[in-house]
Design a protein around this motif. Structure first.
Motif, short mmCIF file in Angstrom:
data_model
loop_
_atom_site.label_atom_id
_atom_site.label_comp_id
_atom_site.label_asym_id
_atom_site.label_seq_id
_atom_site.Cartn_x
_atom_site.Cartn_y
_atom_site.Cartn_z
N SER A 40 3.72 -20.19 -49.09
CA SER A 40 2.30 -20.46 -47.99
C SER A 40 1.21 -20.80 -48.43
CB SER A 40 2.49 -20.26 -46.96
OG SER A 40 2.70 -18.42 -47.45
N VAL A 42 -2.49 -19.06 -47.95
CA VAL A 42 -3.98 -18.89 -46.93
C VAL A 42 -5.07 -18.79 -46.95
CG1 VAL A 42 -3.08 -16.76 -45.45
CG2 VAL A 42 -1.04 -16.90 -46.76
N THR A 52 -3.22 -21.08 -42.58
CA THR A 52 -1.70 -20.92 -43.46
C THR A 52 -0.75 -22.35 -43.81
OG1 THR A 52 -2.16 -18.96 -42.99
CG2 THR A 52 -0.22 -19.50 -43.33
#
Length: 131
Positions: A40, A42, A52
């Motif tokens: 992911s 961020v 995110t």
């Protein structure tokens, strides 16, 4: 005299082979699914998480994320990488960082107080190295 014919596989052998094939297919499918969304992106501004986004290797769409402020930054989030497309900061080091593709990599724009980090586990990350 008649010779008896011997079977190569008994019914028990066939059942064992089918169970092994089904178990292999299930393991393969679960491995593919576990790799599908393990990273992911961020985005932080002044240390606070503002966005995110899960990276999905099966998704060909790209996401543009604009960080407003004194020095606006445009971040491109693709299926397997993230990079800064443009920044209005004076040095533009964040643009020259290039793409990040593995967990733990980051792009930082100090004048804009923006950081972009990939978190999670990359497909090619090693759990341990034994020598």
């Amino acid at each position: 005299m008649k010779k008896s014919r011997r079977q190569f596989f008994s019914m028990f052998d066939i059942v064992i082979i089918l169970v092994a094939i089904v178990a292999s297919v299930i393991a393969l499918v679960s491995q593919l699914n576990s790799n599908s969304s393990n990273l992911s992106c961020v985005v932080r501004v002044e240390g606070e998480v503002v966005r995110t986004v899960e990276l999905n290797p099966f998704d060909d769409e790209l996401t543009l994320y604009e960080v407003k402020g004194e020095f606006p930054v445009t971040i491109v989030i693709e299926s397997d990488s993230v990079y800064v497309k443009s920044a209005s900061c004076p040095d533009k080091l964040c643009e020259h960082t290039g793409e990040i593709t593995r967990a733990g990599q980051s792009i930082v724009c100090l004048p804009a107080k923006v950081s972009v980090t990939l978190e999670g586990k990359s497909k090619n990350d090693l759990d341990a190295v034994v020598g």
